[in-house]
Design an enzyme around this catalytic site. Sequence first.
Site, PDB file in Angstrom:
ATOM      1  CD  GLN A  60      -2.443  -1.357   2.786  1.00  0.00           C
ATOM      2  OE1 GLN A  60      -3.299  -0.472   3.175  1.00  0.00           O
ATOM      3  NE2 GLN A  60      -1.839  -2.235   3.491  1.00  0.00           N
ATOM      4  CG  ASN A  61       4.189   1.272   2.176  1.00  0.00           C
ATOM      5  OD1 ASN A  61       3.081   1.304   2.843  1.00  0.00           O
ATOM      6  ND2 ASN A  61       5.087   0.494   2.889  1.00  0.00           N
ATOM      7  CG  HIS A  83      -3.002   2.584  -1.743  1.00  0.00           C
ATOM      8  ND1 HIS A  83      -2.863   2.766  -0.471  1.00  0.00           N
ATOM      9  CD2 HIS A  83      -4.059   1.795  -2.092  1.00  0.00           C
ATOM     10  CE1 HIS A  83      -3.837   2.016   0.078  1.00  0.00           C
ATOM     11  NE2 HIS A  83      -4.586   1.420  -0.957  1.00  0.00           N
ATOM     12  CB  CYS A 143      -0.663  14.603 -18.054  1.00  0.00           C
ATOM     13  SG  CYS A 143      -1.740  15.787 -18.819  1.00  0.00           S
ATOM     14  CB  CYS A 188      -0.313  19.107 -22.757  1.00  0.00           C
ATOM     15  SG  CYS A 188      -1.013  18.535 -21.396  1.00  0.00           S
ATOM     16  N   GLY A 219       3.123  -4.380   8.828  1.00  0.00           N
ATOM     17  CA  GLY A 219       3.175  -3.263   9.301  1.00  0.00           C
ATOM     18  C   GLY A 219       1.796  -2.110   8.594  1.00  0.00           C
ATOM     19  CB  THR A 220      -1.045  -2.969   6.781  1.00  0.00           C
ATOM     20  OG1 THR A 220      -2.334  -1.949   6.506  1.00  0.00           O
ATOM     21  CG2 THR A 220      -1.424  -4.406   6.719  1.00  0.00           C
ATOM     22  CB  SER A 221      -3.829   0.219  10.642  1.00  0.00           C
ATOM     23  OG  SER A 221      -4.379   1.021   9.493  1.00  0.00           O
TER      24      SER A 221
HETATM   25  P1  OAD Z   1      -1.192   3.171   9.031  1.00  0.00           P
HETATM   26  O1  OAD Z   1      -0.666   4.131   9.395  1.00  0.00           O
HETATM   27  O2  OAD Z   1      -2.625   2.977   9.211  1.00  0.00           O
HETATM   28  O3  OAD Z   1      -0.825   1.711   9.800  1.00  0.00           O
HETATM   29  C1  OAD Z   1       0.593   1.478  10.022  1.00  0.00           C
HETATM   30  C2  OAD Z   1       0.731   0.144  10.879  1.00  0.00           C
HETATM   31  O4  OAD Z   1       1.995  -0.028  11.092  1.00  0.00           O
HETATM   32  C3  OAD Z   1       0.342   0.292  12.505  1.00  0.00           C
HETATM   33  O5  OAD Z   1      -0.464  -0.977  12.401  1.00  0.00           O
HETATM   34  C4  OAD Z   1       1.543   0.234  13.249  1.00  0.00           C
HETATM   35  O6  OAD Z   1       1.267  -0.609  14.459  1.00  0.00           O
HETATM   36  C5  OAD Z   1       2.453  -0.355  12.224  1.00  0.00           C
HETATM   37  N1  OAD Z   1       3.872  -0.402  12.600  1.00  0.00           N
HETATM   38  C6  OAD Z   1       4.329   0.969  13.277  1.00  0.00           C
HETATM   39  N2  OAD Z   1       5.786   0.715  13.218  1.00  0.00           N
HETATM   40  C7  OAD Z   1       5.841  -0.326  12.850  1.00  0.00           C
HETATM   41  C8  OAD Z   1       7.406  -1.174  12.480  1.00  0.00           C
HETATM   42  N3  OAD Z   1       8.403  -0.688  12.807  1.00  0.00           N
HETATM   43  N4  OAD Z   1       7.299  -2.246  11.983  1.00  0.00           N
HETATM   44  C9  OAD Z   1       6.269  -2.782  11.589  1.00  0.00           C
HETATM   45  N5  OAD Z   1       4.904  -2.373  11.806  1.00  0.00           N
HETATM   46  C10 OAD Z   1       4.903  -1.119  12.391  1.00  0.00           C
HETATM   47  O7  OAD Z   1      -0.676   2.563   7.554  1.00  0.00           O
HETATM   48  P2  OAD Z   1      -1.409   1.735   6.572  1.00  0.00           P
HETATM   49  O8  OAD Z   1      -2.134   0.322   7.093  1.00  0.00           O
HETATM   50  O9  OAD Z   1      -0.299   1.398   5.523  1.00  0.00           O
HETATM   51  O10 OAD Z   1      -3.538   5.409   1.984  1.00  0.00           O
HETATM   52  O11 OAD Z   1      -2.623   2.507   5.856  1.00  0.00           O
HETATM   53  C11 OAD Z   1      -3.134   2.193   4.730  1.00  0.00           C
HETATM   54  C12 OAD Z   1      -3.401   3.334   3.803  1.00  0.00           C
HETATM   55  O12 OAD Z   1      -4.062   4.443   4.552  1.00  0.00           O
HETATM   56  C13 OAD Z   1      -2.279   3.993   3.259  1.00  0.00           C
HETATM   57  O13 OAD Z   1      -1.735   3.229   2.047  1.00  0.00           O
HETATM   58  C14 OAD Z   1      -2.805   5.345   2.992  1.00  0.00           C
HETATM   59  C15 OAD Z   1      -3.656   5.589   4.256  1.00  0.00           C
HETATM   60  O14 OAD Z   1      -4.450   6.566   4.206  1.00  0.00           O
HETATM   61  C16 OAD Z   1      -3.475   6.121   1.023  1.00  0.00           C
HETATM   62  O15 OAD Z   1      -3.075   7.428   1.059  1.00  0.00           O
HETATM   63  C17 OAD Z   1      -4.524   6.046  -0.258  1.00  0.00           C
END
Ligand code: OAD
Length: 251
Positions: free
Chosen positions: A107-108, A125, A133, A156, A193-195
Amino acid sequence: MTGPDHIAERIETAADALRAATRVAVLTGAGVSADSGVPTFRGPGGLWRNFRPEDLATPEAFERDPQLVWEWYDWRRQKIASAKPNAGHIALVELEEIVPDLTLITQNVDGLHEAAGSKHVIELHGCIWRVRCPAEGTVAENRQVPLSEIPPHCRCGSLVRPDIVWFGESVPGEAIAAACHAAEEAEVMLVVGTSALVYPAAALPLLTSQRDGAVIEVNPEPTMLSELTHLGLRGRGAEILPQLVAAVRRE
Ligand code: OAD
């Protein structure tokens, strides 16, 4: 059970599952880049603690104030430009070399997986290093840091936008189809590392577990996925992933 032995045991169990698997999917979020100094979105120090997504990451925000949106992206690009892949990104490159068929779904938008050397990456994402453009429908790489013109324009003459999926927009069809396929086929899904609050990404581990695949989560905190997870490895990506890959290498 608590203590270092416990986590070491869990890492061994996870490594056994990865070693036995032919097809592995990895889903990463902002946490995998946290150890590189790139801020996450939610949680302490998260971007959405200080900024409102509806002001900065929607098509409406861009229409209203492209200058503000680009200033924010320029600031993020500068932060990311000074970041380097960490031990977690590098361990995932090594895992790709070991597993016969590994798909990394991220998602990064920071490009750090590619910078580390991961080859089979699906960017759900988009990418902060590309501009789109809307008038021409073209996408181009742009790595200028800081940007010389804010907001930047296409040859353009039209305004360009970051090639990023904003709130209210759909993940590109090809990317989500490939990600769903990888998740469905995976014998093991490693989630790092995703929520797991943003869809459709958050639904991918479900596809794996519905087909009896194992879901392994690496995260210092419990998440929305933890209940579905077969094995939780509590800790930072840069700390756990190298140990995990070292354990996979050990027969
Ligand atoms: P979040 O900021 O929602 O979640 C980050 C996660 O990483 C949390 O569960 C933390 O506990 C965990 N975390 C923190 N430090 C860490 C580490 N050192 N090692 C492993 N995990 C760690 O980020 P995403 O889940 O990526 O979308 O968020 C999803 C999407 O929401 C993003 O792609 C972005 C955002 O809005 C868009 O911009 C479209």
